[in-house]
Enzyme design. Structure first.
Site, PDB file in Angstrom:
ATOM      1  N   SER A   1      34.203  38.791  50.161  1.00  0.00           N
ATOM      2  CA  SER A   1      34.649  39.876  49.296  1.00  0.00           C
ATOM      3  C   SER A   1      33.484  40.590  48.614  1.00  0.00           C
ATOM      4  O   SER A   1      33.679  41.612  47.997  1.00  0.00           O
ATOM      5  CB  SER A   1      35.633  39.349  48.243  1.00  0.00           C
ATOM      6  OG  SER A   1      34.974  38.540  47.319  1.00  0.00           O
TER       7      SER A   1
ATOM      8  N   LYS B   1      32.788  38.196  41.828  1.00  0.00           N
ATOM      9  CA  LYS B   1      33.147  39.600  41.740  1.00  0.00           C
ATOM     10  C   LYS B   1      32.199  40.303  40.782  1.00  0.00           C
ATOM     11  O   LYS B   1      31.516  39.681  39.993  1.00  0.00           O
ATOM     12  CB  LYS B   1      34.590  39.746  41.206  1.00  0.00           C
ATOM     13  CG  LYS B   1      35.667  39.144  42.107  1.00  0.00           C
ATOM     14  CD  LYS B   1      35.969  40.001  43.296  1.00  0.00           C
ATOM     15  CE  LYS B   1      37.126  39.432  44.116  1.00  0.00           C
ATOM     16  NZ  LYS B   1      36.833  38.100  44.660  1.00  0.00           N
TER      17      LYS B   1
END
Lengths: 201, 201
Positions: B122, B159
């Site tokens: 991600s 993230k």
DNA sequence: CCTTTTGAATACCGTTACAATATTCATATA
DNA sequence: TATATGAATATTGTAACGGTATTCAAAAGG
């Protein structure tokens, strides 16, 4: 011989299953947990077992291991595996898989290793970005598929080496750049094989 | 009134404790786990219930088992700058710009640093790949734009943190994944700020 | 004398059972 | 109408149970 004399075994000391021979290798306990957490917990337990073995094996084979560095620096940092930690993010408990010294991990052959700061983005897809520090090992054989530091006519590049029957190529991992054919080994000097890249934020 | 007539209650429908009124709010199950894991699991379950932890709290009771190095000696590796090296190189000659100890370079605050193995893609655009080793510093303030390790409801993620007036988001750097809104600080526990990522080939 | 077979002894593991609490609510009582 | 009561039901930690797995030395067989 009569039937009731047909006897094997019999009472003896030392018989019986050994302690710690179970799947967990240690005493167990029953606890009550919410149903929805049963599977995560059991998966986690499974991973705990496996990962311990894996790391042990990995450290063994790779020679990084915990053995040598008497006079060199050894900074042990706790190393977590994302997988293991994912379900149970509590740093306080024993989720630390192993400890790791970065120099040891990244530098296999100290004499043949040097670092290099990358310029350009031709290897973006391989995760090599502008400004990254590459760890280059000159003692590793540059074979097909390895990422290498190559000096082409004095121009230094980071590329993936492709050695096929059709010839030798230096392939950038960025669609904006074309592969570079290497006509003869003469034009190309390979400095070493990239073993790692480090991005700092 | 006689004693045996002194009655309250009595058989009736609808009486009794309600389902789901237990500490877990759902049906439970008994499982057997190794003794050493009982406490970790129960701590985790506890935290799952009231996932109310903030950064400060985490720092407080995290109690990382950080192994202290005996002493800090350095492994000096030659560091080249791409430009400088462009001529012709041997790590042995004086193209060496400087030397660098990887631990020193990557670990600013040893006590607050740990490593983490990444799973998933991600954060591909930020150069973080599946299998990378992240260097995480827990002493750095997680501010807007920093890449952080966040536990969202127990799920660990890498993230980019986005703190705007419109709210807080965890933003993946991969177009295939959507940003994740963080409704309250309560959902989110930030483990630390990623200072570097290491890919090995 | 050496090797294989055997079955008692013991540990392990998943599940159920159980006793002690905790909770809920309609009814009796004030 | 408000409160106290206690039957009814859920929950929970732990003990217990039955079925397996493992180990070992004596017995059986070469």
């Amino acid at each position: 011989m009569r039937d009731d004399e047909k006897k094997h075994g019999g009472a003896r000391i030392g018989a019986g299953r050994k302690k710690g021979s179970g799947k967990f290798g240690e005493p167990t306990k029953v606890i009550r947990v919410p149903e929805s957490k049963v599977e995560p917990i059991q998966n986690w337990l499974e991973r705990q077992k496996r990962s311990k073995q894996n790391w042990a094996g990995l450290l063994e084979n790779s020679g990084f291991a915990v053995h040598q560095p008497a006079n060199d620096s050894y900074v042990s940092l706790p190393l977590f595996s994302h997988k293991v930690v994912a379900g149970f993010p509590s740093p306080a408990d024993d989720y630390i898989e192993t400890t790791l010294d970065l120099n040891e991990k990244l530098v296999r052959n100290k004499e043949a290793t040097f670092l290099l700061v990358v310029e350009g983005d031709s290897m973006q897809k391989a995760g090599i970005q502008d400004g990254d520090i590459l760890v280059v090992d000159r003692s590793i054989e540059p074979t097909d598929g390895k990422i290498v530091i190559a000096a082409l006519d004095g121009e230094l590049t980071v590329k993936r080496l492709s050695v096929k029957s059709t010839g030798t190529w230096l392939v950038p991992e960025n669609d904006n750049y074309p592969p570079i054919p290497v006509r003869e080994e003469a034009d190309m000097v390979i400095w070493g094989v990239v073993t790692a890249t480090i991005s700092q934020f």
